[in-house]
Design a protein around this motif. Structure first.
Motif, mmCIF file in Angstrom:
data_model
loop_
_atom_site.group_PDB
_atom_site.id
_atom_site.type_symbol
_atom_site.label_atom_id
_atom_site.label_comp_id
_atom_site.label_asym_id
_atom_site.label_seq_id
_atom_site.Cartn_x
_atom_site.Cartn_y
_atom_site.Cartn_z
ATOM 1 N N TYR A 1 0.626 -1.407 -0.202
ATOM 2 C CA TYR A 1 -0.029 0.344 -0.166
ATOM 3 C C TYR A 1 1.168 1.316 0.086
ATOM 4 O O TYR A 1 1.569 0.876 0.712
ATOM 5 N N HIS B 1 1.945 -3.370 11.380
ATOM 6 C CA HIS B 1 0.578 -3.758 11.579
ATOM 7 C C HIS B 1 -0.238 -4.664 11.002
ATOM 8 O O HIS B 1 0.403 -5.182 9.688
ATOM 9 N N PRO C 1 -5.352 -3.534 7.234
ATOM 10 C CA PRO C 1 -6.725 -3.399 7.319
ATOM 11 C C PRO C 1 -7.711 -2.600 8.051
ATOM 12 O O PRO C 1 -8.625 -2.271 8.858
ATOM 13 N N LYS C 2 -8.037 -4.493 7.213
ATOM 14 C CA LYS C 2 -9.293 -4.691 7.878
ATOM 15 C C LYS C 2 -9.933 -5.806 8.706
ATOM 16 O O LYS C 2 -10.160 -5.878 8.649
ATOM 17 N N GLY D 1 -9.913 -8.042 11.963
ATOM 18 C CA GLY D 1 -10.794 -8.120 13.353
ATOM 19 C C GLY D 1 -11.602 -6.882 13.293
ATOM 20 O O GLY D 1 -11.851 -6.378 12.228
ATOM 21 N N GLY E 1 -10.995 -4.080 14.683
ATOM 22 C CA GLY E 1 -10.236 -2.548 14.955
ATOM 23 C C GLY E 1 -9.298 -3.064 16.105
ATOM 24 O O GLY E 1 -9.038 -2.314 16.299
ATOM 25 N N ILE E 2 -8.102 -4.009 15.243
ATOM 26 C CA ILE E 2 -6.890 -3.768 15.902
ATOM 27 C C ILE E 2 -5.897 -3.814 14.692
ATOM 28 O O ILE E 2 -4.332 -4.372 15.371
ATOM 29 N N ALA E 3 -6.103 -3.558 13.723
ATOM 30 C CA ALA E 3 -4.884 -2.907 12.908
ATOM 31 C C ALA E 3 -4.172 -1.772 13.354
ATOM 32 O O ALA E 3 -3.972 -0.625 12.769
ATOM 33 N N TYR E 4 -3.886 -1.392 14.302
ATOM 34 C CA TYR E 4 -2.893 -0.494 15.023
ATOM 35 C C TYR E 4 -1.385 -0.796 14.608
ATOM 36 O O TYR E 4 -0.964 -2.048 14.654
ATOM 37 N N TYR F 1 -12.388 1.976 11.962
ATOM 38 C CA TYR F 1 -11.863 1.653 13.123
ATOM 39 C C TYR F 1 -10.971 3.101 13.307
ATOM 40 O O TYR F 1 -9.612 3.166 12.769
ATOM 41 N N TYR G 1 -7.892 4.976 15.988
ATOM 42 C CA TYR G 1 -7.118 4.826 16.725
ATOM 43 C C TYR G 1 -6.601 6.630 17.691
ATOM 44 O O TYR G 1 -6.407 7.255 16.436
ATOM 45 N N TYR H 1 -3.145 7.613 19.359
ATOM 46 C CA TYR H 1 -1.409 7.887 19.597
ATOM 47 C C TYR H 1 -1.018 8.987 20.190
ATOM 48 O O TYR H 1 -1.775 9.938 20.243
#
Lengths: 125, 110
Positions: free
Chosen positions: A60, A100, A103-104, A106, A108-111, B33, B35, B37
């Motif tokens: 990306y 990370h 992006p999609k 789970g 909201g765990i793609a931090y 979502y 986030y 920081y």
């Protein structure tokens, strides 16, 4: 404990190519759960995502930088790299490598969970 | 010009509650979502909030996140001097096919 460490020239001349490598230790870059990316912060400005890559080579890119950026991965060396061509003073920044989930992935765990310490790259003649 | 809009600065006195807003659009916050920081100078950013409102282990419950439509907020209650930092919201943008950040909010504890 996973660790990321940026390396590369700290000073780049205008119109030349900025090259950075992120060495990953304490884990495999071929872990099929994660993307590996680059984020930068120019002095006095905010964070800007540059690009991300999967171990398989899927990428990306930030559309505003895409024409000048190449991100690559070397699983044999457990590192990934960034090349930014035709640099100007506006590309002077602290460059961070990071990790990370897709992006999609789970709920909201793609931090960005692991980061390198960051390296200041200055573009100047 | 950042895709996500944050106020450049916020401030409060110790013990107060401060809220930082993050405004986006249907292609980013509206469909993904958010986030948050925390970034201290000379360090790597630290994740404060994921999945709009979840806190990673180790983040005090003084920090809370919310999202409504194409906007999100970070609230910090019981403000402490060590909360003085820059705060960034971030999310995925389906149109740009990339990660986008807010411009950052510099929080000052008076």
């Amino acid at each position: 404990q996973l660790q990321l460490q940026e390396s590369g020239p700290r000073l780049v001349k205008p119109l030349e190519t900025l090259s950075l490598t992120c060495n990953v230790s304490g884990g495999s870059i071929s872990n099929n759960n994660y993307y590996w990316g680059w984020i930068r912060q120019p002095p006095g400005k905010g964070l800007e995502w540059i690009a991300s890559i999967y171990y398989s080579g899927s990428t990306y890119y930030n559309p505003s930088l895409k024409s000048r950026v190449t991100i690559s991965v070397d699983t044999s060396k457990n590192h990934f790299s960034l090349k930014l061509s035709s640099v100007t003073a506006a590309d002077t920044a602290v460059y961070f490598c990071t990790r990370h989930f897709p992006p999609k992935y789970g709920s909201g765990i793609a931090y960005f969970d692991y980061w390198g310490q960051g390296t200041l790259v200055t573009v100047s003649s | 010009q950042s895709v996500l809009t944050q106020p450049p600065s916020a401030s409060g006195t110790p013990g107060q509650r401060v809220t930082i807003s993050c405004s986006g659009s249907s292609s980013n916050i509206g469909s993904n979502y958010v986030y948050w920081y925390q970034h201290l100078p000379g360090t790597a950013p630290k994740l404060l909030i994921y999945s709009n409102l979840q806190r990673p282990s180790g983040v005090p419950d003084r920090f809370s996140g919310s999202k409504s439509g194409s906007s999100a907020s970070l609230a910090i209650s019981g403000l402490r001097s060590e909360d003085e930092a820059d705060y960034y919201c971030a999310t995925w943008d389906d149109s740009l096919r990339g990660w986008v950040f807010g411009g950052g909010t510099k929080l000052t504890v008076l």
